[in-house]
Write an enzyme that holds these catalytic residues in place. Structure first.
Site: not given
Ligand code: MLT
Length: 209
Positions: A102, A152, A183
């Site tokens: 992520s 996701d 996710h």
């Molecule tokens: C991010 O902010 O890098 C992406 O949206 C994934 C997350 O939720 O961290």
């Protein structure tokens, strides 16, 4: 940067750079790192940006909208940290494989897009295209696995595809695997990652040696 380093038992194995998701820390991906390669060095880092008490690797303006200047600054900082760690812990800087989930996958993707020769390869779990940029370095000898969920709620399918295309366009060898999940990581996904790593990165290492 706050981190944990676990020395591997086989000096011919790479160093896995473990990068957690939002709200995680340097402990989160250690079990997955061990599952991927129990003989490799593990360097697991905590993101330095705090959003509502949750560590991340770079700032965002809103969900999915990144502060690109901060992203680029934090990416250089992480890259310098890995350079320094390779001296402190005496590992081969040219043999680092990022394993990011992520937010951690997003900064790893940006490292590939921003800094030449920053990583030999990357396992990007549920990443998105971190920013649009055509000034991506040559990635000819870079091997990447992207894993993604086909429903996701955080990562649009198009963003996963756009990241694959951007890396491919600059010469990286990119595989993309879809899973019937959102996710979250699934055990099926981890098994695919382990198999891919053994086929795509371990054999390549042995071959090079
Ligand atoms: C991010 O902010 O890098 C992406 O949206 C994934 C997350 O939720 O961290």
């Amino acid at each position: 940067m706050i981190h944990k380093f676990i020395k591997g038992t086989n000096p011919n194995k790479p160093t896995l750079l473990l990068l957690h998701g939002t709200g995680g820390d340097e402990n989160d991906l250690l079990p997955i790192g061990k599952m991927i390669d129990q003989e490799a060095n593990l360097l697991s880092v905590r993101g330095e940006v705090i959003e509502n008490g949750m560590p991340r690797f770079f700032r965002r303006l809103s969900p999915g909208v990144f502060d690109e200047q901060d992203l680029m600054y934090r990416t250089s900082q992480l890259h310098d940290f890995v350079d320094q760690a390779s001296k402190t812990y005496d590992f081969d800087r040219s043999d680092v494989i990022a394993v990011g989930y992520s937010n951690g996958a997003n900064i790893a993707a940006n490292m590939l897009m921003q800094i030449p020769y920053s990583l030999r390869g990357a396992i990007l779990m549920h990443p998105m295209l971190p920013r649009k940029d055509d000034q991506i370095p040559e990635l000819k000898n870079t091997t990447v696995l992207i894993t993604a969920g086909n429903n996701d709620p955080i990562v649009p399918l198009e963003s996963t595809q756009a990241l694959k295309q951007a890396l491919n366009k600059h010469g990286a060898n990119v595989s993309l695997s879809w899973f019937k999940f959102g996710h979250k990581l699934s055990s099926e996904e981890i098994q695919v990652i382990i198999k891919w790593y053994q086929q795509s990165l371990v054999h390549q290492t042995k071959h090079l040696n």
